[in-house]
Design a protein around this motif. Structure first.
Motif, short mmCIF file in Angstrom:
data_model
loop_
_atom_site.label_atom_id
_atom_site.label_comp_id
_atom_site.label_asym_id
_atom_site.label_seq_id
_atom_site.Cartn_x
_atom_site.Cartn_y
_atom_site.Cartn_z
N ASP A 179 0.86 -1.18 0.00
CA ASP A 179 0.00 0.00 0.00
C ASP A 179 0.90 1.24 0.00
O ASP A 179 2.12 1.11 0.07
N VAL A 180 0.31 2.41 -0.04
CA VAL A 180 1.08 3.65 0.03
C VAL A 180 1.76 3.74 1.39
O VAL A 180 1.14 3.48 2.43
N HIS A 181 3.04 4.09 1.40
CA HIS A 181 3.73 4.27 2.68
C HIS A 181 3.08 5.45 3.41
O HIS A 181 2.85 6.51 2.82
N PRO A 182 2.76 5.28 4.70
CA PRO A 182 2.05 6.35 5.42
C PRO A 182 2.82 7.67 5.50
O PRO A 182 2.22 8.72 5.75
N LYS A 183 4.13 7.63 5.28
CA LYS A 183 4.93 8.86 5.35
C LYS A 183 5.26 9.41 3.96
O LYS A 183 6.04 10.37 3.86
N LEU A 184 4.67 8.86 2.91
CA LEU A 184 5.01 9.30 1.56
C LEU A 184 4.74 10.79 1.37
O LEU A 184 5.60 11.53 0.87
N ASP A 185 3.56 11.26 1.74
CA ASP A 185 3.22 12.67 1.54
C ASP A 185 4.17 13.58 2.29
O ASP A 185 4.58 14.64 1.77
N SER A 186 4.53 13.19 3.51
CA SER A 186 5.47 13.99 4.30
C SER A 186 6.84 14.05 3.64
O SER A 186 7.48 15.12 3.59
N ILE A 187 7.29 12.93 3.10
CA ILE A 187 8.59 12.89 2.42
C ILE A 187 8.58 13.77 1.18
O ILE A 187 9.52 14.54 0.93
N ILE A 188 7.51 13.68 0.41
CA ILE A 188 7.40 14.51 -0.80
C ILE A 188 7.38 15.99 -0.43
O ILE A 188 8.05 16.82 -1.09
N GLU A 189 6.68 16.33 0.62
CA GLU A 189 6.63 17.73 1.07
C GLU A 189 8.03 18.23 1.46
O GLU A 189 8.44 19.34 1.08
N GLN A 190 8.77 17.41 2.21
CA GLN A 190 10.13 17.79 2.60
C GLN A 190 11.03 17.95 1.37
O GLN A 190 11.81 18.90 1.28
N CYS A 191 10.91 17.02 0.44
CA CYS A 191 11.77 17.06 -0.75
C CYS A 191 11.42 18.25 -1.65
O CYS A 191 12.33 18.86 -2.24
N ASN A 192 10.15 18.58 -1.74
CA ASN A 192 9.77 19.78 -2.50
C ASN A 192 10.39 21.02 -1.88
O ASN A 192 10.92 21.89 -2.59
N ARG A 193 10.34 21.11 -0.57
CA ARG A 193 10.86 22.29 0.11
C ARG A 193 12.38 22.40 -0.01
O ARG A 193 12.92 23.50 -0.20
N LEU A 194 13.07 21.26 0.05
CA LEU A 194 14.53 21.26 0.03
C LEU A 194 15.13 21.04 -1.36
O LEU A 194 16.34 21.02 -1.53
N LYS A 195 14.27 20.87 -2.38
CA LYS A 195 14.70 20.62 -3.75
C LYS A 195 15.56 19.36 -3.85
O LYS A 195 16.60 19.34 -4.50
N VAL A 196 15.08 18.32 -3.17
CA VAL A 196 15.74 17.02 -3.17
C VAL A 196 15.13 16.14 -4.25
O VAL A 196 13.90 15.98 -4.30
N PRO A 197 15.93 15.56 -5.15
CA PRO A 197 15.37 14.72 -6.21
C PRO A 197 14.82 13.40 -5.68
O PRO A 197 15.39 12.80 -4.76
N VAL A 198 13.72 12.95 -6.27
CA VAL A 198 13.03 11.74 -5.84
C VAL A 198 12.79 10.82 -7.03
O VAL A 198 12.40 11.28 -8.11
#
Length: 298
Positions: free
Chosen positions: A141-160
């Protein structure tokens, strides 16, 4: 018959293998193979990528949006070739992934002398690069922290990189790939069809052509065209959600009979303490039920 190279045909196993399907076996047996034509058919590259892209869009059990924002679409040898190119491109960064992720990520980092760290062990930092599976490899299933990780990466410009190797066995996944941080999305046919994993058929979506190894191979068309032709035949014969349509009710029965918790990945369920030896580092014990679903001998 020996179903799998791992030599384990038990109904419940710890790895992940395709369902031993009689329909798939019959399709293999009846397939018309034209090797001489396929290996010189250079239209196959565009046909394969276009067909695969449309096949993903035809998924009726998952809601995937935003892939149209990734115009660079190429053949990939499964998903692993996409991983290797991603880690090579960002080799000065620290690679982050969750415990329970596809073990190749850790092995690739180790063997390539790359810096890496579990996402479980701390927040995302600005010099990281993140790889995460969708659905998540260990949970189905979707990892429960996926949205949080994407939010952090968007803010820090981290490639995913989003690994969708298991999307072919999934349902009820809702996700929009149109995020600034998402650099690469990759899919594979391997888990959807018994035997096709040997052909290494995947696809990669990127926002731009970086002229990396995969981009070059695709431009030169130095690719396994015959394998791609077989992949095209499978995608024309089978719909994206054929596994759930075919084995969904049997999956419920197998889970009930074996006291397993169903997931949104049809070959995966979650087991109790008797499966603790199969634990992959998370709070759950993933069990593969492919062999129990299989009907090859019926």
């Amino acid at each position: 018959m020996k179903y799998h190279a791992v030599g384990n045909n038990d109904p419940l196993i710890s790895g992940t293998v395709p369902v031993p399907s009689k329909r798939v076996q019959n399709f293999w047996d009846q397939m018309a193979i034209h090797t001489g034509y396929d290996v010189f058919n250079y239209d196959l590259v565009d046909h394969y990528c276009g067909l695969y892209k449309n096949w993903i869009a035809d998924d009726e059990l998952n809601n995937l949006q935003g892939l149209d924002k990734f115009p660079s679409v190429t053949y990939s040898s499964g998903t692993t070739e996409s991983f290797i190119n991603f880690t090579h491109r960002y080799n000065q960064r620290c690679f982050r992934f969750f415990k329970g992720e596809f073990m190749f990520q850790k092995l690739n980092a180790r063997n390539s002398n790359l810096s890496w760290m579990w996402l479980d062990d701390g927040p995302v930092f600005d010099n990281d690069a993140v790889i995460i599976s969708l659905p998540f490899a260990d949970f189905g299933d979707v990892h429960p922290k996926l949205d949080s990780i994407i939010e952090q990466c968007n803010r820090l410009k981290v490639p995913v990189l989003i690994d969708c190797a298991y999307m072919i066995i999934a349902k009820n996944i809702n996700f929009n790939f149109d995020q600034p941080c998402i650099d690469t999305v990759t899919f594979s046919l391997s888990k959807g069809f018994w035997g096709i994993d040997k052909l290494r058929l995947g696809i990669r979506f990127k926002k731009q052509d970086d002229d990396d190894n995969l981009d070059i191979y695709n431009k030169w068309q130095t690719l396994p065209l015959h394998s791609m032709a077989i992949g095209n035949r499978f995608m024309m014969e089978f719909k994206p959600n054929w596994l759930w349509r075919t084995y969904g009710e049997k999956y419920k029965q197998v889970c009930k009979e074996n006291d397993l918790t169903p997931t949104n990945s049809i070959v995966h369920a979650l087991g109790g303490e008797q499966y603790k030896d199969w634990n992959r580092g998370t709070s759950v014990n993933r069990v593969c039920v492919s062999n129990a679903l299989g009907d090859i001998d019926e």
